[in-house]
Design an enzyme around this catalytic site. Structure first.
Site, mmCIF file in Angstrom:
data_model
loop_
_atom_site.group_PDB
_atom_site.id
_atom_site.type_symbol
_atom_site.label_atom_id
_atom_site.label_comp_id
_atom_site.label_asym_id
_atom_site.label_seq_id
_atom_site.Cartn_x
_atom_site.Cartn_y
_atom_site.Cartn_z
ATOM 1 N N ASP A 100 -44.776 73.558 -100.604
ATOM 2 C CA ASP A 100 -45.563 74.722 -101.164
ATOM 3 C C ASP A 100 -46.558 74.136 -101.742
ATOM 4 O O ASP A 100 -46.259 73.748 -102.995
ATOM 5 C CB ASP A 100 -44.625 75.712 -101.777
ATOM 6 N N ASP A 201 -50.398 78.255 -100.815
ATOM 7 C CA ASP A 201 -50.608 79.422 -101.475
ATOM 8 C C ASP A 201 -51.910 79.959 -101.428
ATOM 9 O O ASP A 201 -52.879 79.280 -101.912
ATOM 10 C CB ASP A 201 -49.986 79.241 -102.762
ATOM 11 N N GLU A 254 -51.100 81.404 -96.726
ATOM 12 C CA GLU A 254 -50.905 82.715 -97.269
ATOM 13 C C GLU A 254 -52.494 82.968 -97.454
ATOM 14 O O GLU A 254 -53.340 82.848 -98.300
ATOM 15 C CB GLU A 254 -50.390 82.659 -98.654
ATOM 16 N N HIS A 328 -40.552 85.729 -101.181
ATOM 17 C CA HIS A 328 -40.216 85.554 -102.593
ATOM 18 C C HIS A 328 -41.100 86.728 -103.432
ATOM 19 O O HIS A 328 -40.978 86.872 -104.745
ATOM 20 C CB HIS A 328 -40.540 84.178 -103.183
ATOM 21 N N ASP A 329 -41.980 87.131 -102.790
ATOM 22 C CA ASP A 329 -43.056 87.996 -103.827
ATOM 23 C C ASP A 329 -42.907 89.569 -103.112
ATOM 24 O O ASP A 329 -43.523 90.426 -103.431
ATOM 25 C CB ASP A 329 -44.578 87.793 -103.187
#
Length: 552
Positions: A100, A201, A254, A328-329
């Site tokens: 990530d 990200d 993302e 995770h968000d």
């Protein structure tokens, strides 16, 4: 289908949140050795890639997305030797590691930012610094995604630094070639360590303009830094300089608030930017007036429209989606989309089929494969997430009652998905022998040991979906065509590859609804269903949260 997409079209990615996956040293925080310990579980599931949320040194203001050293392992997770062992043992199980990469910003604790604060002009140019306006206000009216201004004072100077996220996350200046060179070195470092995939990200907000301006429409500034054309140049250059030498490596971006057209441009094979794209529009269908921190039932019609718009749009345009319900968000999809807890198991299987039989790469978030749900936290003291705490205070400041504000946070907090993985019914869910960093969920009812022992377990349904993607070429490579778009609470699509066809029908409701199969599908065979007694028919009266997949 472009050749570069066909190389990963039949793959499946599993996301593990390292802090919450498995603790082996008794500190209540998951670690790399815990992930190594659970590799047999992941191999049994059948996944191809293991995405790890950031495991780099970090002050943990934003759970690791505030990185202070890109080329090291945070001691809380273990050592570089542990990481190297993980890569090797995962490879032995035919699992590749996805790292990530948080390249929009660094922690303010990063050496680069600290050198900039100390007056080093070179490193000051690593960040986005601007003078205040003449009236002493921030350089622009942009708002942080975590609340408040996106600008903060840069030390004792007359400058502010940009932080689109937490005040401890300073945005990097991608217009500086030295920053690009540093980030390329980071990628090569992890490629040398054996990483085979990268998740970027918020990558579509790195392209800030040279001159930063207020939002002319009086908004929060999002339009002024999202999907700027220069992002495509940055990604093409990154491919040229790094990934062209590693054609086996996959990348996923993302993409905050992106569009279908931009997602196609980011991922169309011939453009050499990203392998696939995460978009989030389908997970904003329970946002009242587009505001996350609200509480309302999700809008099925809006969800279906978005899924069809993106499915067909990317199919026709040659782009490649990365499909997910959980990460995770996000709060858990079961709680969002399945109204009645008695249908959680069926609903979870239906949701899984909707993306695993779709065109694009499916992602599984840890615990999804056993049906984990949101925790039943009782107070704000149970929440760790900085965004949730900030949102609660903002809701109170707007005059909302404490009970109403808490109910909203409870339904939308990122901590819903970050609770420890539920391995068994032992104390602390088998995650640790120590009180975990974040409180447990309902592990007595839902845990991996219990699900694996169930002949009709959800884990086995996920196994079947993963196998089908590898066996049935039409699932991996077929196009996307919306079906039954006017049938209430039904999301359906057809996949076609030459003379192979697959019809997938998912029912998001509890009230029975009838679908008549197209004539050409009536002679097909039932490839998958989530009800054990489903049989092939010309007409289906769909039961609550039923899914059928017909091959013909």
């Amino acid at each position: 289908m472009k050749e570069t997409q066909s190389t990963f079209a039949n793959k499946v990615v599993y996301q593990a949140y390292p802090k919450s996956f498995k603790d082996t040293n008794g500190d209540g925080i998951g670690d790399l050795r815990g992930i190594i310990e659970k590799l047999p579980y992941l191999a049994k599931l059948g996944i191809d890639y293991l995405w790890l949320n950031p495991i780099f040194p970090s002050p943990q203001r934003d759970n690791g997305y505030d990185i202070s050293d890109y080329c090291a392992i945070d001691p809380v997770f273990g050592t570089m030797a542990d990481f190297e062992e993980l890569v090797a043992k995962a490879a032995a199980d035919h699992i590749s590691i996805m790292m990530d990469m948080v390249f929009n910003h660094t922690s303010t604790a990063h050496a680069w930012f600290q050198k900039a604060l100390a007056g080093d002009k070179k490193y000051q140019n690593y960040y986005i610094l601007r003078p205040k306006k003449a009236d002493g206000s921030a350089p622009t009216s942009w708002e942080s995604k975590f609340g408040g201004s996106a600008w903060a004072p840069f030390g004792h100077t007359d400058l502010d630094y940009l932080h689109l996220y937490d005040v401890s996350q300073a945005d990097l200046n991608w217009r500086n070639p030295e920053v690009i060179a540093e980030l390329n070195r980071v990628l090569n470092f992890w490629l040398d360590k054996g990483a085979k995939a990268f998740r970027f990200d918020v990558i579509n907000v790195v392209g800030k303009d040279q001159e930063l301006l207020d939002d002319p429409h009086g908004g929060n500034g999002k339009a002024m830094y999202t999907d700027r054309p220069i992002v495509h140049d940055y990604l093409q250059n990154m491919y040229r300089d790094v990934f062209a030498k590693h054609p086996e490596v996959i990348t996923v971006g993302e993409l905050s608030s992106t569009t279908v057209d931009n997602a196609i441009a980011y991922t169309a094979a011939g453009r050499h930017e990203l392998s696939m794209a995460f978009s989030f529009h389908h997970l904003k269908v329970d946002y009242e007036n587009g505001n996350k921190w609200t509480k309302m039932p999700y809008d099925f019609e809006k969800l279906r429209h978005i899924l069809h718009e993106w499915g067909k749009g990317l199919s026709d345009g040659g782009g490649w989606p990365a499909w997910f319900w959980n990460n995770h968000d996000q709060p858990r999809a079961i709680n969002r989309f399945i109204k009645n807890p008695q249908y959680y198991h069926l609903g979870a299987a239906m949701l899984a089929a909707a993306i695993h039989l779709n065109r694009g790469t499916p992602y599984i978030y840890m615990g999804e494969e056993i049906g984990m749900t949101d925790p039943d936290f009782k107070s704000m003291s149970d929440y760790v997430d900085v965004e949730s705490q900030n949102a609660y205070q903002e809701l109170l400041a707007k005059g909302m009652s404490a009970d109403d504000a808490f109910a909203i946070v409870k339904s939308k907090s990122r901590d819903n998905s970050r609770i420890p993985m539920q391995w068994n019914a032992d104390k602390y869910a088998g995650f640790s022998d120590h009180k975990p960093w974040l409180a447990n969920g309902d592990f007595q009812q839902v845990n991996a040991a219990k699900d694996l022992a169930d002949p009709q377990g959800l884990f086995q349904f996920y196994q079947r979906l993963i196998v089908l993607r590898k066996q049935e070429t039409v699932i991996a490579l077929g196009d996307y065509q919306p079906m039954f778009a006017n049938v209430p609470e039904v999301y359906a699509f057809k996949r076609q590859l030459q003379d192979q066809n697959l019809l997938v029908v998912t029912h998001f409701g509890e009230k029975a609804v009838t679908v008549d199969l197209p004539k050409e599908a009536q002679s097909g065979s039932l490839l998958l269903a989530n009800y054990a007694d489903s049989r092939m028919a010309d007409k289906f009266v769909l039961r609550p949260y039923e899914v059928i997949a017909i091959k013909y």
